[in-house]
Write a protein that holds these residues in place. Structure first.
Motif, PDB file in Angstrom:
ATOM      1  N   ILE A  50       0.931  -1.399  -0.050  1.00 29.36           N
ATOM      2  CA  ILE A  50      -0.103   0.074  -0.042  1.00 29.36           C
ATOM      3  C   ILE A  50       0.771   1.358  -0.102  1.00 29.36           C
ATOM      4  CG2 ILE A  50      -1.869   1.390   1.318  1.00 29.36           C
ATOM      5  CD1 ILE A  50      -2.871  -1.501   0.969  1.00 29.36           C
ATOM      6  N   GLY A  55       1.014   5.519  -0.047  1.00 29.65           N
ATOM      7  CA  GLY A  55       0.082   6.815   0.488  1.00 29.65           C
ATOM      8  C   GLY A  55       0.262   7.971  -0.473  1.00 29.65           C
ATOM      9  N   VAL A  59      14.085  -1.317 -22.995  1.00 29.75           N
ATOM     10  CA  VAL A  59      15.063  -0.375 -23.762  1.00 29.75           C
ATOM     11  C   VAL A  59      16.399  -0.945 -23.155  1.00 29.75           C
ATOM     12  CG1 VAL A  59      16.109   1.845 -23.787  1.00 29.75           C
ATOM     13  CG2 VAL A  59      13.564   1.268 -23.770  1.00 29.75           C
ATOM     14  N   CYS A 100      11.974   6.343 -17.462  1.00 31.64           N
ATOM     15  CA  CYS A 100      11.064   6.548 -16.281  1.00 31.64           C
ATOM     16  C   CYS A 100      11.291   5.076 -15.655  1.00 31.64           C
ATOM     17  CB  CYS A 100       9.557   6.702 -16.456  1.00 31.64           C
ATOM     18  SG  CYS A 100       9.393   8.391 -17.104  1.00 31.64           S
ATOM     19  N   MET A 151       8.920  -4.263   5.587  1.00 33.40           N
ATOM     20  CA  MET A 151       7.848  -3.558   6.133  1.00 33.40           C
ATOM     21  C   MET A 151       6.640  -4.063   5.440  1.00 33.40           C
ATOM     22  SD  MET A 151       7.932   0.717   5.149  1.00 33.40           S
ATOM     23  CE  MET A 151       6.310   1.675   5.083  1.00 33.40           C
ATOM     24  N   TRP A 160       0.126  -6.776   2.725  1.00 31.64           N
ATOM     25  CA  TRP A 160       1.296  -6.800   1.822  1.00 31.64           C
ATOM     26  C   TRP A 160       2.485  -6.810   2.844  1.00 31.64           C
ATOM     27  CZ3 TRP A 160       4.496  -2.625   2.268  1.00 31.64           C
ATOM     28  CH2 TRP A 160       4.161  -1.329   3.042  1.00 31.64           C
ATOM     29  N   SER A 163       7.279  -6.198   2.290  1.00 31.77           N
ATOM     30  CA  SER A 163       7.931  -5.886   1.150  1.00 31.77           C
ATOM     31  C   SER A 163       9.273  -5.700   1.982  1.00 31.77           C
ATOM     32  CB  SER A 163       7.698  -4.345   0.859  1.00 31.77           C
ATOM     33  OG  SER A 163       8.621  -3.822  -0.169  1.00 31.77           O
ATOM     34  N   ASP A 197      11.966   7.375  -9.976  1.00 31.27           N
ATOM     35  CA  ASP A 197      13.166   6.803  -9.360  1.00 31.27           C
ATOM     36  C   ASP A 197      14.332   6.704 -10.059  1.00 31.27           C
ATOM     37  OD1 ASP A 197      11.401   6.446  -7.089  1.00 31.27           O
ATOM     38  OD2 ASP A 197      11.580   4.423  -6.862  1.00 31.27           O
ATOM     39  N   PRO A 202      11.469   4.401   2.055  1.00 32.05           N
ATOM     40  CA  PRO A 202      10.018   5.047   2.066  1.00 32.05           C
ATOM     41  C   PRO A 202       9.694   5.673   3.348  1.00 32.05           C
ATOM     42  CG  PRO A 202      10.234   2.698   2.123  1.00 32.05           C
ATOM     43  CD  PRO A 202      11.721   3.088   1.996  1.00 32.05           C
ATOM     44  N   GLN A 236       7.188   9.053   0.135  1.00 32.90           N
ATOM     45  CA  GLN A 236       7.138  10.315  -1.137  1.00 32.90           C
ATOM     46  C   GLN A 236       7.692   9.761  -1.998  1.00 32.90           C
ATOM     47  OE1 GLN A 236       9.010  14.004   1.589  1.00 32.90           O
ATOM     48  NE2 GLN A 236       9.914  12.067   2.488  1.00 32.90           N
ATOM     49  N   LEU A 254       6.815   7.798  -4.874  1.00 31.98           N
ATOM     50  CA  LEU A 254       6.038   7.796  -5.886  1.00 31.98           C
ATOM     51  C   LEU A 254       5.472   9.099  -6.025  1.00 31.98           C
ATOM     52  CD1 LEU A 254       3.128   4.914  -6.206  1.00 31.98           C
ATOM     53  CD2 LEU A 254       2.813   7.563  -6.381  1.00 31.98           C
TER      54      LEU A 254
HETATM   55  C1  LIG Z   1       8.205  -0.705   0.977  1.00 29.63           C
HETATM   56  C2  LIG Z   1       7.914   0.334   0.112  1.00 29.63           C
HETATM   57  C3  LIG Z   1       7.052   1.406   0.331  1.00 29.63           C
HETATM   58  C4  LIG Z   1       6.660   2.511  -0.202  1.00 29.63           C
HETATM   59  N1  LIG Z   1       5.794   3.481   0.125  1.00 29.63           N
HETATM   60  C5  LIG Z   1       5.577   4.457  -0.552  1.00 29.63           C
HETATM   61  C6  LIG Z   1       4.597   5.518  -0.261  1.00 29.63           C
HETATM   62  O1  LIG Z   1       3.727   5.470   0.768  1.00 29.63           O
HETATM   63  N2  LIG Z   1       4.354   6.791  -1.002  1.00 29.63           N
HETATM   64  C7  LIG Z   1       5.112   6.631  -2.130  1.00 29.63           C
HETATM   65  O2  LIG Z   1       5.085   7.823  -2.439  1.00 29.63           O
HETATM   66  N3  LIG Z   1       6.194   5.650  -2.356  1.00 29.63           N
HETATM   67  C8  LIG Z   1       6.273   4.693  -1.762  1.00 29.63           C
HETATM   68  N4  LIG Z   1       7.372   3.931  -2.113  1.00 29.63           N
HETATM   69  C9  LIG Z   1       8.115   4.193  -3.388  1.00 29.63           C
HETATM   70  C10 LIG Z   1       7.642   3.884  -4.732  1.00 29.63           C
HETATM   71  O3  LIG Z   1       7.098   2.546  -4.855  1.00 29.63           O
HETATM   72  C11 LIG Z   1       8.575   4.257  -5.768  1.00 29.63           C
HETATM   73  O4  LIG Z   1       9.115   5.670  -5.729  1.00 29.63           O
HETATM   74  C12 LIG Z   1       7.904   4.392  -7.106  1.00 29.63           C
HETATM   75  O5  LIG Z   1       7.303   3.082  -7.522  1.00 29.63           O
HETATM   76  C13 LIG Z   1       8.635   4.623  -8.266  1.00 29.63           C
HETATM   77  O6  LIG Z   1       7.841   4.861  -9.457  1.00 29.63           O
HETATM   78  P1  LIG Z   1       8.602   4.751 -10.839  1.00 29.63           P
HETATM   79  O7  LIG Z   1       7.668   4.967 -11.804  1.00 29.63           O
HETATM   80  O8  LIG Z   1       9.552   6.360 -10.803  1.00 29.63           O
HETATM   81  O9  LIG Z   1       9.678   3.769 -10.969  1.00 29.63           O
HETATM   82  P2  LIG Z   1       8.980   2.155 -10.773  1.00 29.63           P
HETATM   83  O10 LIG Z   1       7.886   2.057  -9.967  1.00 29.63           O
HETATM   84  O11 LIG Z   1      10.496   1.452 -10.208  1.00 29.63           O
HETATM   85  O12 LIG Z   1       8.769   1.880 -12.390  1.00 29.63           O
HETATM   86  C14 LIG Z   1       9.733   1.733 -13.389  1.00 29.63           C
HETATM   87  C15 LIG Z   1       9.429   0.724 -14.479  1.00 29.63           C
HETATM   88  O13 LIG Z   1      10.372   0.588 -15.471  1.00 29.63           O
HETATM   89  C16 LIG Z   1      10.433  -0.620 -15.706  1.00 29.63           C
HETATM   90  N5  LIG Z   1      11.886  -0.671 -16.591  1.00 29.63           N
HETATM   91  C17 LIG Z   1      12.968  -0.950 -15.863  1.00 29.63           C
HETATM   92  N6  LIG Z   1      14.029  -1.231 -16.700  1.00 29.63           N
HETATM   93  C18 LIG Z   1      13.311  -0.828 -17.965  1.00 29.63           C
HETATM   94  C19 LIG Z   1      13.995  -0.945 -19.238  1.00 29.63           C
HETATM   95  N7  LIG Z   1      15.265  -1.027 -19.523  1.00 29.63           N
HETATM   96  N8  LIG Z   1      13.129  -0.651 -20.418  1.00 29.63           N
HETATM   97  C20 LIG Z   1      11.588  -0.529 -20.080  1.00 29.63           C
HETATM   98  N9  LIG Z   1      11.117  -0.706 -18.789  1.00 29.63           N
HETATM   99  C21 LIG Z   1      12.085  -0.658 -17.798  1.00 29.63           C
HETATM  100  C22 LIG Z   1      10.072  -1.356 -14.649  1.00 29.63           C
HETATM  101  O14 LIG Z   1       9.689  -2.636 -14.807  1.00 29.63           O
HETATM  102  C23 LIG Z   1       9.134  -0.568 -14.117  1.00 29.63           C
HETATM  103  O15 LIG Z   1       7.727  -1.043 -14.137  1.00 29.63           O
HETATM  104  C24 LIG Z   1       7.541   2.646  -1.327  1.00 29.63           C
HETATM  105  C25 LIG Z   1       8.722   1.731  -1.666  1.00 29.63           C
HETATM  106  C26 LIG Z   1       8.766   0.403  -1.229  1.00 29.63           C
HETATM  107  C27 LIG Z   1       9.705  -0.227  -1.324  1.00 29.63           C
END
Ligand SMILES: Cc1cc2nc3c(=O)[nH]c(=O)nc-3n(C[C@H](O)[C@H](O)[C@H](O)COP(=O)(O)OP(=O)(O)OC[C@H]3O[C@@H](n4cnc5c(N)ncnc54)[C@H](O)[C@@H]3O)c2cc1C
Length: 515
Positions: free
Chosen positions: A83, A85, A163, A191, A217, A293, A295, A317, A324, A328, A330
């Motif tokens: 989950i 936030g 990619v 991304c 967590m 969940w 993690s 990211d 986390p 913040q 996501l």
């Molecule tokens: C336990 C835990 C709890 C969290 N809780 C929170 C919260 O409460 N609030 C919050 O804001 N954030 C939270 N986060 C952080 C959040 O999950 C991430 O910051 C967020 O997923 C980042 O999004 P993104 O789209 O930038 O990257 P990602 O979610 O990592 O998505 C990247 C995507 O790129 C794809 N990809 C990778 N390499 C390639 C490639 N070469 N070519 C094509 N596709 C590729 C991957 O498969 C993936 O689907 C938490 C994280 C964890 C571990």
């Protein structure tokens, strides 16, 4: 007028011709049948990664008819059922695009409180938002909703395609996928998460701190009464780092324990791992069961040196990672996408002022720097060392002052961000809250991702910018300034009542007026 004050990137390689690539406006590429068989398919923007950042960016670009392809490495959407936030600013952005109503039924609203280092204080008074709560929502659900939205707007998503290489030249980027297919676009945005291939291929540095420790967590039900838990937890927190067990809804607790000793890092943690760690720390596993969940994460913190090299950009990211604590990551990525989307679209549509795309890094990198910093502070405050514990006690006391509590909450929820648009009233550079206007509410007027002039004087005009900027004359709007110009991301780009000054700012943000 204040001159633009943005960090200059090295000279751009992109004297872009608007719409120089042939294709329709539906997001579909130009058909290979219309060119030679060996010619790569062409798009305006290719996005690597369909996580929350990539999906949001795709939707923002589609609002401007930009032809977008999202290539995603995984064949299936993520199933990491944690989950996350959604904080106030992200909820506001969702409301600005008419998405919030679709998202709300899938999440659970919680008070906007106790975010900072999990210090248990109630929400401060004076929270300046119509959406002053936290929405807990499973990450796969919010990812699905964002992807569906992007696809409805016309973005293409191709799964099972990673990619693996790219090359940029004066006109665009040639992108190579794992299966050898080559695609062509005018821009590429990485991304693709913390281990971003795009960032690595670009050679952009990712300095910071490596992971020193890992934590488990999750959310689960407990088998003992809350009072018993409260006493035990208070006792344990005196002596153990990175531990919490705190309510996260009716009968459900959020649990954080060290991962030390839980061996297989490649495998997702199990409930038994949590039980074992709890017993080692507390002498009891609190009868935890029915996990929602689970993690595992490390505490590495890193920030990309640059967010853009020529026609290749980084967001989410891929540009910044941190543990986390405070939830913040996501939110930060989604907000990067809102900042970048309209600027990149403006470049492609051909009306972007010269420095507009550079403002993406100039505005967003300091925000990420600040998030890393507050995460660092929060991580320290979870330590059981006597120094950090003393600081935590002091801060806990200070948070009884509403102003302190509010300031920390504004950091975590990102409603305190003020971009540097030069000298001016405090509102300049900040996001404008959702206010009542005669047509309903302000955010209801921002669904199409265009600029907006909100004019209480009812005598200003957007003139030759009316193809990019909407106009609302409303002398009754709940605002204590005569007029504001909003960018498509909802930030205040100008305040005043002088038409010439307004025109200067329209040029600064929205380029030359149409003839
Ligand atoms: C336990 C835990 C709890 C969290 N809780 C929170 C919260 O409460 N609030 C919050 O804001 N954030 C939270 N986060 C952080 C959040 O999950 C991430 O910051 C967020 O997923 C980042 O999004 P993104 O789209 O930038 O990257 P990602 O979610 O990592 O998505 C990247 C995507 O790129 C794809 N990809 C990778 N390499 C390639 C490639 N070469 N070519 C094509 N596709 C590729 C991957 O498969 C993936 O689907 C938490 C994280 C964890 C571990």
């Amino acid at each position: 007028m204040h001159p633009p004050r943005f960090t200059a990137e090295p000279p751009s390689i992109d004297p872009v011709e608007p719409d120089s690539i042939v294709g329709d406006v539906s997001g579909r590429p130009s058909s290979p049948a219309s060119s030679t068989d060996s010619a790569p398919r062409t798009y305006d923007v290719i996005i690597a990664g369909c996580g929350p950042t990539g999906a949001t960016l795709a939707a923002e670009l589609r609002l401007h008819d930009v032809r977008v392809l999202v290539v995603e490495k995984e064949t299936e959407p993520s199933s990491a059922a944690r989950i996350v936030g959604l904080h106030i600013r992200t909820l506001e952005l969702m409301a600005m695009r008419g998405l919030l109503e679709r998202i709300l039924p899938h999440g659970r609203q919680r008070p906007a409180s106790a975010f900072f280092a999990a210090i248990p204080k109630p929400a401060p008074k004076g929270l300046d938002s119509r959406y002053a709560y936290l929405l807990g929502i499973p990450q796969p659900v919010i990812e699905r909703l964002l992807e569906e939205h992007a696809v409805e707007l016309g973005a293409q998503v191709r799964r099972g395609r990673a990619v693996t290489a790219f090359e940029q030249d004066d006109e665009g980027v040639t992108v190579e996928l794992a299966d050898g297919e080559r695609l062509r676009s005018r821009y590429l945005v990485g991304c693709d998460g913390g281990r971003s291939s795009v960032r690595k291929l670009l050679g952009v540095g990712f300095p910071g701190e490596p992971a020193r420790t890992e934590s488990l967590m999750g959310e689960m039900e407990v088998g003992v009464p809350p009072e018993e838990i409260a006493v035990k937890v208070a006792e344990i927190c005196e002596a153990h780092q990175r531990f919490w067990l705190r309510p996260a809804g009716v009968g459900v607790y959020s649990v954080l324990v060290p991962a030390a000793g839980v061996s297989d890092r490649a495998e997702p943690p199990t409930l038994d791992d949590f039980k074992r760690q709890l017993r080692a720390i507390a002498g009891t596993d609190f009868g935890v069961h029915s996990p929602r969940w689970l993690s595992r994460f490390g505490d590495a913190m890193r920030l990309a040196d640059r967010y853009r090299v020529g026609r290749v950009l980084l967001a989410g990211d891929a540009a910044h990672i941190h543990p986390p604590i405070g939830g913040q990551g996501l939110n930060l990525g989604v907000q990067d996408a809102f900042n970048l989307g309209w600027k990149l679209a403006a470049r492609i549509r051909g009306w972007a002022p010269e420095t507009l795309l550079d403002t993406y890094q100039a505005e967003r990198r300091p925000v990420a720097e600040e998030v890393l910093d507050n995460t660092r502070a929060q991580t320290e405050l979870l330590s059981t060392e006597s120094g950090p514990q003393a600081v935590r006690r002091l801060l806990t006391e200070l948070m009884d002052f509403d102003e302190v509590n509010l300031r920390l909450l504004e950091k975590i929820t990102a409603i305190g961000i003020r971009y540097d648009f030069g000298a001016g009233p405090d509102l300049l550079g900040r996001r404008l809250r959702d206010i009542d206007v005669k047509q309903g509410n302000l955010y209801g007027l921002l669904h199409h991702g265009r600029g907006l002039l909100l004019d209480r004087t009812e005598r200003l005009t957007v003139g030759g910018w009316s193809d990019r900027v909407d106009y609302l004359a409303d002398s009754t709007a709940a605002l204590d300034v005569p007029g504001v110009l909003l960018r498509p991301d909802g930030h205040v780009a100008w305040i005043g009542d002088d038409q010439q000054d307004l025109n200067d700012h329209l040029s600064r943000w929205f380029g030359r007026p149409a003839d």
